[in-house]
Design a protein around this motif. Structure first.
Motif, PDB file in Angstrom:
ATOM      1  N   SER A 247       0.831  -1.200   0.000  1.00  0.00           N
ATOM      2  CA  SER A 247       0.000   0.000   0.000  1.00  0.00           C
ATOM      3  C   SER A 247       0.861   1.243   0.000  1.00  0.00           C
ATOM      4  CB  SER A 247      -0.890   0.000   1.234  1.00  0.00           C
ATOM      5  OG  SER A 247      -0.062   0.019   2.375  1.00  0.00           O
ATOM      6  N   GLU A 248       0.205   2.406  -0.183  1.00  0.00           N
ATOM      7  CA  GLU A 248       0.954   3.662  -0.167  1.00  0.00           C
ATOM      8  C   GLU A 248       1.495   3.966   1.213  1.00  0.00           C
ATOM      9  OE1 GLU A 248      -1.809   5.803  -3.528  1.00  0.00           O
ATOM     10  OE2 GLU A 248      -1.233   6.912  -1.731  1.00  0.00           O
ATOM     11  N   PHE A 249       0.767   3.467   2.239  1.00  0.00           N
ATOM     12  CA  PHE A 249       1.248   3.701   3.599  1.00  0.00           C
ATOM     13  C   PHE A 249       2.604   3.052   3.779  1.00  0.00           C
ATOM     14  CE2 PHE A 249       1.359   4.390   7.981  1.00  0.00           C
ATOM     15  CZ  PHE A 249       1.604   3.210   8.648  1.00  0.00           C
ATOM     16  N   ALA A 250       2.743   1.784   3.313  1.00  0.00           N
ATOM     17  CA  ALA A 250       4.028   1.100   3.433  1.00  0.00           C
ATOM     18  C   ALA A 250       5.091   1.818   2.616  1.00  0.00           C
ATOM     19  CB  ALA A 250       3.883  -0.343   2.976  1.00  0.00           C
ATOM     20  N   ALA A 251       4.677   2.434   1.481  1.00  0.00           N
ATOM     21  CA  ALA A 251       5.653   3.132   0.662  1.00  0.00           C
ATOM     22  C   ALA A 251       6.124   4.412   1.328  1.00  0.00           C
ATOM     23  CB  ALA A 251       5.038   3.442  -0.710  1.00  0.00           C
ATOM     24  N   CYS A 252       5.288   5.007   2.192  1.00  0.00           N
ATOM     25  CA  CYS A 252       5.694   6.245   2.877  1.00  0.00           C
ATOM     26  C   CYS A 252       6.668   5.982   4.001  1.00  0.00           C
ATOM     27  CB  CYS A 252       4.487   6.927   3.534  1.00  0.00           C
ATOM     28  SG  CYS A 252       3.364   7.664   2.423  1.00  0.00           S
ATOM     29  N   LEU A 253       6.659   4.745   4.525  1.00  0.00           N
ATOM     30  CA  LEU A 253       7.402   4.504   5.768  1.00  0.00           C
ATOM     31  C   LEU A 253       8.901   4.776   5.678  1.00  0.00           C
ATOM     32  CD1 LEU A 253       5.699   1.396   7.340  1.00  0.00           C
ATOM     33  CD2 LEU A 253       5.650   3.733   8.111  1.00  0.00           C
ATOM     34  N   PRO A 254       9.601   4.373   4.612  1.00  0.00           N
ATOM     35  CA  PRO A 254      11.042   4.654   4.602  1.00  0.00           C
ATOM     36  C   PRO A 254      11.351   6.142   4.715  1.00  0.00           C
ATOM     37  CG  PRO A 254      10.513   3.043   2.932  1.00  0.00           C
ATOM     38  CD  PRO A 254       9.216   3.555   3.444  1.00  0.00           C
ATOM     39  N   ALA A 255      10.612   6.962   3.958  1.00  0.00           N
ATOM     40  CA  ALA A 255      10.877   8.400   4.036  1.00  0.00           C
ATOM     41  C   ALA A 255      10.577   8.930   5.434  1.00  0.00           C
ATOM     42  CB  ALA A 255      10.028   9.136   3.005  1.00  0.00           C
ATOM     43  N   LEU A 256       9.469   8.443   6.010  1.00  0.00           N
ATOM     44  CA  LEU A 256       9.109   8.872   7.364  1.00  0.00           C
ATOM     45  C   LEU A 256      10.178   8.463   8.357  1.00  0.00           C
ATOM     46  CD1 LEU A 256       6.621  10.317   8.372  1.00  0.00           C
ATOM     47  CD2 LEU A 256       5.665   8.143   9.022  1.00  0.00           C
ATOM     48  N   GLY A 257      10.730   7.254   8.177  1.00  0.00           N
ATOM     49  CA  GLY A 257      11.781   6.791   9.066  1.00  0.00           C
ATOM     50  C   GLY A 257      13.021   7.652   8.974  1.00  0.00           C
ATOM     51  N   ALA A 258      13.410   8.002   7.733  1.00  0.00           N
ATOM     52  CA  ALA A 258      14.594   8.846   7.581  1.00  0.00           C
ATOM     53  C   ALA A 258      14.356  10.211   8.217  1.00  0.00           C
ATOM     54  CB  ALA A 258      14.928   8.996   6.094  1.00  0.00           C
ATOM     55  N   LEU A 259      13.150  10.772   8.004  1.00  0.00           N
ATOM     56  CA  LEU A 259      12.829  12.073   8.596  1.00  0.00           C
ATOM     57  C   LEU A 259      12.873  12.008  10.108  1.00  0.00           C
ATOM     58  CD1 LEU A 259      11.769  14.949   8.161  1.00  0.00           C
ATOM     59  CD2 LEU A 259       9.466  14.019   8.289  1.00  0.00           C
ATOM     60  N   THR A 260      12.312  10.913  10.678  1.00  0.00           N
ATOM     61  CA  THR A 260      12.331  10.755  12.134  1.00  0.00           C
ATOM     62  C   THR A 260      13.756  10.705  12.647  1.00  0.00           C
ATOM     63  OG1 THR A 260      10.308   9.497  11.972  1.00  0.00           O
ATOM     64  CG2 THR A 260      11.550   9.281  13.998  1.00  0.00           C
ATOM     65  N   ALA A 261      14.605   9.943  11.951  1.00  0.00           N
ATOM     66  CA  ALA A 261      15.984   9.810  12.414  1.00  0.00           C
ATOM     67  C   ALA A 261      16.687  11.166  12.395  1.00  0.00           C
ATOM     68  CB  ALA A 261      16.734   8.800  11.533  1.00  0.00           C
ATOM     69  N   VAL A 262      16.463  11.936  11.320  1.00  0.00           N
ATOM     70  CA  VAL A 262      17.152  13.233  11.228  1.00  0.00           C
ATOM     71  C   VAL A 262      16.642  14.185  12.305  1.00  0.00           C
ATOM     72  CG1 VAL A 262      17.428  15.242   9.761  1.00  0.00           C
ATOM     73  CG2 VAL A 262      17.687  12.979   8.803  1.00  0.00           C
ATOM     74  N   VAL A 263      15.309  14.244  12.484  1.00  0.00           N
ATOM     75  CA  VAL A 263      14.747  15.152  13.486  1.00  0.00           C
ATOM     76  C   VAL A 263      15.230  14.773  14.879  1.00  0.00           C
ATOM     77  CG1 VAL A 263      12.600  15.752  14.641  1.00  0.00           C
ATOM     78  CG2 VAL A 263      12.736  15.836  12.183  1.00  0.00           C
ATOM     79  N   GLY A 264      15.244  13.463  15.175  1.00  0.00           N
ATOM     80  CA  GLY A 264      15.712  13.026  16.489  1.00  0.00           C
ATOM     81  C   GLY A 264      17.161  13.395  16.724  1.00  0.00           C
ATOM     82  N   ALA A 265      17.993  13.199  15.692  1.00  0.00           N
ATOM     83  CA  ALA A 265      19.415  13.489  15.860  1.00  0.00           C
ATOM     84  C   ALA A 265      19.648  14.982  16.044  1.00  0.00           C
ATOM     85  CB  ALA A 265      20.189  12.965  14.643  1.00  0.00           C
ATOM     86  N   ILE A 266      18.954  15.811  15.256  1.00  0.00           N
ATOM     87  CA  ILE A 266      19.171  17.257  15.368  1.00  0.00           C
ATOM     88  C   ILE A 266      18.700  17.759  16.723  1.00  0.00           C
ATOM     89  CG2 ILE A 266      18.471  19.483  14.453  1.00  0.00           C
ATOM     90  CD1 ILE A 266      18.464  18.356  11.742  1.00  0.00           C
ATOM     91  N   SER A 267      17.539  17.245  17.175  1.00  0.00           N
ATOM     92  CA  SER A 267      17.028  17.742  18.456  1.00  0.00           C
ATOM     93  C   SER A 267      17.917  17.318  19.611  1.00  0.00           C
ATOM     94  CB  SER A 267      15.618  17.207  18.698  1.00  0.00           C
ATOM     95  OG  SER A 267      14.811  17.434  17.597  1.00  0.00           O
ATOM     96  N   ALA A 268      18.555  16.136  19.496  1.00  0.00           N
ATOM     97  CA  ALA A 268      19.372  15.661  20.614  1.00  0.00           C
ATOM     98  C   ALA A 268      20.631  16.481  20.774  1.00  0.00           C
ATOM     99  CB  ALA A 268      19.725  14.193  20.410  1.00  0.00           C
ATOM    100  N   LEU A 269      21.071  17.137  19.684  1.00  0.00           N
ATOM    101  CA  LEU A 269      22.321  17.884  19.763  1.00  0.00           C
ATOM    102  C   LEU A 269      22.240  19.022  20.771  1.00  0.00           C
ATOM    103  CD1 LEU A 269      23.244  18.131  15.999  1.00  0.00           C
ATOM    104  CD2 LEU A 269      24.602  17.068  17.771  1.00  0.00           C
ATOM    105  N   ARG A 270      21.019  19.558  20.981  1.00  0.00           N
ATOM    106  CA  ARG A 270      20.885  20.746  21.803  1.00  0.00           C
ATOM    107  C   ARG A 270      20.537  20.432  23.254  1.00  0.00           C
ATOM    108  NH1 ARG A 270      17.035  24.805  19.101  1.00  0.00           N
ATOM    109  NH2 ARG A 270      16.642  24.828  21.314  1.00  0.00           N
ATOM    110  N   GLN A 271      20.424  19.154  23.612  1.00  0.00           N
ATOM    111  CA  GLN A 271      19.888  18.851  24.923  1.00  0.00           C
ATOM    112  C   GLN A 271      20.959  18.917  25.986  1.00  0.00           C
ATOM    113  OE1 GLN A 271      16.763  18.685  25.420  1.00  0.00           O
ATOM    114  NE2 GLN A 271      16.459  18.889  23.227  1.00  0.00           N
TER     115      GLN A 271
END
Lengths: 457, 114
Positions: A247-271
């Motif tokens: 499904s399209e939902f499964a197709a969205c997951l890799p991009a969502l995963g990469a976005l999550t990883a980047v957002v998590g990493a950037i936010s952790a830098l400032r903690q």
């Protein structure tokens, strides 16, 4: 036929054991005087016997609600393994023990479900004690309740979306069983249900509850949440993806995963506070898991293909529990207090450094092998851009992992200020038990091949 | 695509209904005495919206728990003559769990009145 044999006692041994343990913990709380460490022993015994019983279960379907397969059984090991440090930290109060056992029971029910309704029961059963456990955490006054309320409302919304998706799926297929379906309405239902699973994992944009909850909880509880609950969220996501893998939902997951990883990493830098930093790093790791789930779905969603994800979660269980156990063993709450720690306690600093290197994914640690396997699967599925994003996130995460190591070894030590985390020397043992596998499992890639045969039904 | 259109239409209708009152309704006039709660002409003794004692919440939660227990027990009790052994055991387990809960609450003092 003997009516007792009609009950699925054989397959539900771990769940019955956990339920009995929950009742035993409450019954122990009813008595006036308990021997010291009684609750701890009870919970550890229950977790050990559940692990044993899970290994003895026979795959099969028991009625419309229960289906036991290799995937569910092996994931149960992850739940019980991740809960051990929390069990070690229990004191004489029976309420956290009962709540923790209830949450693990919910995860175990999630693992043996063969029906969407049972998945929902497991999801809510796992989450409700978690809300209460977060609200009981230490920390500044009011902070724990605020975090628990945020978690509760967001979790309630996720549960409501799950039910809505279940309704759409039922409308499409006229059944709630976990068999695959095609069609737009079924895919929309699975997408809505998948949103609830992504919430539990802490994927962007549903991650806002996670840093507050992990910061307000005690370190051991944050360890339980980051390992066992993340495994349960991923199992939920995998069960849902198996219904509609193309499904399209499964197709969205890799991009969502990469976005999550980047957002998590950037936010952790400032903690500045370490528990919040580890919470954002947990979000980054969840991004890798979502990427792996998307890659698994893109390759046909075979049960044996979940071996890389299982290895990632198992190694992450060691790394994350070890990191949070270090916070408990050393009493350090913020990066400022970490400065010069290597001079004050060289052995514990070396263990923490090993755990941080494993989290960062430096060879030859287990973290490196786990990331490598996930990225390999994604590349095999042709997902080059998400892998590049997740690789960028891994590079960014070096900024704070190596930064913490630098703080410990190369910075001036300040006078240690009074810290809200009380030190528990016993937890040094836990840090040892976690750091060694985290560092060394990377040298054993042949374990992963054996996992693939174990996970197939 | 149809679901997306449906969602947008629903959102538009909800927004329109919410703003319609504010746009087209009469403007509120502040007239002192007319805004006070109506108590057949008497002067109100105390404010209508007051704080509630927190222990009432605990009783309410206990009531809900045992009321749901009752809701499960009633159909079973009405049909108990045509129930076979596995169903009897299942329901007995459920009743035993609820009785255990009652014992726990009793022991912990949740049933006390202040």
């Amino acid at each position: 036929m003997n009516p007792l044999l009609q009950f699925p006692f054989v397959g539900l041994g771990p769940q019955l054991c956990l339920g009995a343990g929950l009742l035993a913990a409450l019954a122990a709380g009813m008595s006036q005087r308990l021997p010291r460490g009684f609750l701890r022993a009870v919970v550890l015994f229950v977790l050990a016997s559940s692990t044993l019983l899970a290994g003895l279960t026979v795959p099969g379907a028991y009625g419309p609600l229960i289906r036991i397969d290799g995937l569910g059984v092996s994931w149960q090991f992850l739940f019980y393994l991740g809960a051990v440090p929390y069990a070690l930290s229990l004191a004489e109060d029976e309420v956290p023990a009962a709540l923790a056992l209830g949450s693990v029971l919910g995860m175990a029910l999630l693992a043996v479900s063969g029906n969407l309704l049972m998945l929902f029961i497991g999801l809510e059963f796992m989450s409700l004690p978690a809300y209460l456990l977060v609200s009981r955490g230490g920390g500044r006054s009011g902070q724990a309740e605020e975090a628990a309320v945020k978690y509760f409302f967001a979790g309630g919304l996720a549960g409501a979306l799950f039910l809505l998706g279940m309704a759409l799926y039922y409308a499409a297929t006229k059944s709630l069983a976990l068999v695959g379906a095609a069609g737009t309405m079924a895919e929309a239902g699975v997408a809505l249900m998948g949103v609830a699973a992504l919430f539990k994992l802490g994927a962007v944009p549903l991650h806002f509850w996670l840093p507050d909850a992990y910061e307000a909880a005690s370190p051991e509880l944050a360890g339980l949440m980051s390992t066992s609950m993340k495994s349960a969220g991923l199992l939920l996501l995998l069960r849902l993806l198996a219904l509609t893998p193309s499904s399209e939902f499964a197709a969205c997951l890799p991009a969502l995963g990469a976005l999550t990883a980047v957002v998590g990493a950037i936010s952790a830098l400032r903690q500045e506070r370490l528990q919040r930093l580890l919470a954002y790093s947990s979000i980054a790791h969840a991004g890798n898991l979502v990427l792996g789930a998307g890659a698994w779905a893109a390759q046909g969603a075979l049960p044996a293909g979940t071996a890389p994800l299982f290895f990632y979660l198992a190694s992450y269980a060691f790394m994350s529990n070890g990191a949070f156990a270090f916070l408990r063993a050393s009493g350090i709450g913020s990066r400022a207090e970490l400065k010069g720690y290597a001079l004050r306690a060289p052995l514990k600093a070396a263990l923490f450094a090993a755990l941080l290197l494993a989290l960062a994914g430096i060879p030859p640690t287990a973290g490196f092998l786990a990331k490598l396997l996930i990225f390999w699967e994604a590349v095999k599925a042709g997902l080059w851009a998400p892998v590049a994003g997740a690789g960028l996130a891994a590079l960014l995460s070096l900024g704070y992992y190596l930064g913490l190591i630098r703080d410990m070894y190369f910075e001036e030590s300040r006078a240690p200020s009074k810290t809200p985390i009380e030190v528990s020397a016993a937890f040094s043992g836990v840090v040892w038990a976690c750091a060694v596998p985290a560092a060394v499992l990377g040298l054993a890639p042949w374990l992963v091949g054996g996992l693939a045969g174990w996970l197939a039904p | 695509m149809a679901i997306g259109l449906d969602v947008m239409l629903t959102a538009a209708v909800v927004l329109a209904l919410s703003c319609a009152g504010w746009l087209f309704g009469p403007k509120p006039r502040h007239e002192g005495d007319a805004e006070m709660p109506y108590e057949t002409g008497e002067v109100p003794i105390e404010p209508a919206v007051d704080r509630m004692a927190v222990p009432y919440y605990r009783f309410a939660v206990l009531f809900v728990v045992f009321d749901v227990d009752l809701a499960f027990l009633l159909p079973w009790a009405l049909n108990r003559r045509s129930v076979d052994l596995p169903q009897m055991l299942t329901m007995s387990a459920f009743v035993a769990l609820v009785a255990f809960m009652l014992a726990y609450f009793w022991r912990k003092g949740a049933l006390e009145c202040r």
